[in-house]
Design an enzyme around this catalytic site. Structure first.
Site: not given
Ligand code: NAP
Length: 292
Positions: A52, A96, A119
């Site tokens: 990412k 994460q 997200d």
């Protein structure tokens, strides 16, 4: 059978973003800035977060990687998120997952400002997504799958979509998006899980199958009708001494035997994985444009 090439589609989306960002930069506008938080040393998480951050770099976004030790306190993590929420330079924040057991994921997700929740896991964004509101951040993996269907002009209207797996980050949002009155969407959706009976018979009725359960090779040839569209979300690391890394990646679909029956199918790797990153970048770009 046509391969739904996530790598190629993601590349095209990322190229467009790269041009858009360069244009913003030449007109003196802010470029998107993603802050990514990693806790601990989980190998898969490290790989995901590095790709990412690398993608941010490749397309001209700024990124900041914050790495905490496995035993970081909940308070310290929440304080960091609060700082990032208030930091005007930061447009998007991602933590994460999974987190170590002593840190409640729900609390962490809810601490992220909804306007920076790229997200798309915050309840406010999930609510907006369910209502079909355009300003929602859609969870990156389902959003990536929708982009993959759209870019490859896969027909969805009136189709029966069977989703296997009901997690909050993949299966459940996928079922909502595919049932929306829009394109891609307008499917009749069946959401399956571990308690579903007769899953083989249900899958055999599907025009579109999204396999998101995390069991390598679960979807077999005898569960898929001719001409079906199959989307394989699964990523499981399997020990493999012949690989330099020591593992290979397996999807939830028995690709070799299922592929000949499909009209479209995603490979693993190179299908949903790259699309998830492209969708995250689109969300981060949107967060930046919305705020600046
Ligand atoms: P998860 O939270 O573990 O959820 C798995 C779901 O599958 C659950 O709803 C579970 O049902 C269901 N399930 C388990 N066994 C089943 C069975 N035998 N029959 C039918 N349903 C069954 O997993 P997730 O986070 O959604 O991830 C799923 C897979 O996608 C994993 O391999 C993960 O690594 C991968 N993934 C890939 C990406 C990407 O970018 N490509 C992104 C996210 C996840 P219950 O609810 O009844 O337990």
């Amino acid at each position: 059978m046509q391969l739904l090439d996530g790598k190629k589609t993601a590349k095209s989306i990322l190229n467009t973003l790269k041009i858009d960002v360069a244009q913003r930069a030449t007109t003196g506008k802010k470029v998107p800035h993603l802050a990514a938080i990693l806790v601990g040393t989980n190998g898969a998480s490290q790989t995901y977060i590095s790709s990412k951050v690398k993608t941010c770099h490749d397309i001209g976004f700024r990124s900041t990687l914050i790495h905490f030790e496995e035993d970081v306190s909940e308070l310290k993590l929440l304080e960091k998120i609060e700082d990032l929420n208030e930091d005007m330079a930061v447009d998007g924040i991602l933590v994460q997952l999974p987190l170590p057991a002593h840190i409640p994921e729900k609390k962490v997700i809810e601490a992220i400002a909804p306007s920076k929740d790229v997200d798309g896991f915050h309840p406010e964004n999930i609510g907006r997504m369910i209502l079909g509101e355009e300003d929602a951040f859609i969870p990156a993996t389902p959003y990536g799958i929708m982009l993959l269907l759209e870019h490859n002009r896969v027909a969805t209207k009136g189709k029966h979509a069977v989703i296997i797996g009901r997690s909050n980050i993949v299966g459940r949002p996928m079922s909502i998006l595919l049932s929306n009155n829009s394109y891609p969407g307008n499917c009749t959706v069946t959401l399956c899980h571990s308690k579903t009976e007769n899953i083989k018979e249900i899958c055999l009725q599907a025009d579109i199958i999204v396999a998101a359960l995390g069991i390598p090779g679960f979807l077999k040839e005898d569960m898929v009708k001719n001409g079906a569209v199959v989307i394989d979300v699964g990523i499981t690391r399997i020990e493999d001494e012949s690989k330099k890394s020591g593992y290979s990646i397996s999807g939830d679909v028995d690709f070799e035997n299922v592929a000949p029956k499909c009209s479209y199918i995603t490979p693993v790797p190179g299908g949903v994985g790259p699309m998830t990153i492209a969708a995250l970048m689109k969300n981060t770009y949107k967060a930046c444009v919305d705020r600046n």
